[in-house]
Write a protein that holds these residues in place. Sequence first.
Motif, PDB file in Angstrom:
ATOM      1  N   ALA A 155      -0.706  10.584  -6.738  1.00  0.00           N
ATOM      2  CA  ALA A 155       0.542   9.825  -6.812  1.00  0.00           C
ATOM      3  C   ALA A 155       0.318   8.325  -6.634  1.00  0.00           C
ATOM      4  N   ASP A 156      -0.906   7.903  -6.351  1.00  0.00           N
ATOM      5  CA  ASP A 156      -1.210   6.480  -6.149  1.00  0.00           C
ATOM      6  C   ASP A 156      -1.011   5.722  -7.454  1.00  0.00           C
ATOM      7  N   PRO A 157      -0.147   4.696  -7.474  1.00  0.00           N
ATOM      8  CA  PRO A 157       0.083   3.947  -8.718  1.00  0.00           C
ATOM      9  C   PRO A 157      -1.151   3.192  -9.200  1.00  0.00           C
ATOM     10  N   ALA A 158      -2.139   2.964  -8.327  1.00  0.00           N
ATOM     11  CA  ALA A 158      -3.357   2.268  -8.736  1.00  0.00           C
ATOM     12  C   ALA A 158      -4.345   3.194  -9.441  1.00  0.00           C
ATOM     13  N   LEU A 159      -4.121   4.513  -9.360  1.00  0.00           N
ATOM     14  CA  LEU A 159      -5.020   5.473  -9.998  1.00  0.00           C
ATOM     15  C   LEU A 159      -4.929   5.344 -11.512  1.00  0.00           C
TER      16      LEU A 159
END
Length: 158
Positions: free
Chosen positions: A120-124
């Motif tokens: 769920a990390d937007p940086a992924l």
Amino acid sequence: MADLRNARRLGIAAAMAVTLVGTTACGVILYPERKGQVDGRIDPAVAVLDGIGLLFFIVPGVIAFAVDFATGAIYLPGSASNTTLDLDEAELVKLKNGEMDAATIERMIEEKTGEKVSLADPALRARRPDSQAWLPLDAMLNDTQFAALTGVRQQAAR
């Protein structure tokens, strides 16, 4: 007439010296293999050598720092925080039916890489094997798929 000729020669020599210093910053000379890095820890040796340029004249030192930062030669190799995996070196991990949930995938990634990851990390960023574009995971999946995989509902405006 002779003074004009000497002044012209001096001007050409000065321009050549500035060009030489500007295009041959310390990091670029010492570590040409570092060109192209965009992030990481700064190599103190290169920073000190560039700083010595500031002691002689301001302009050559500033140019040396600018060239080293622009080319990435000032960064220590392997110290970037935004490392990516090469798909040619990737290991295929097969999951059984019903194992396709965020917790299992995150655990498998952590076991294989030693890095804790949140889907769920937007940086992924991820990419499909047939593409060269690295995209956020939510851009690769529709809202229903993303919510089912991560347990996170997307906002209406994306």
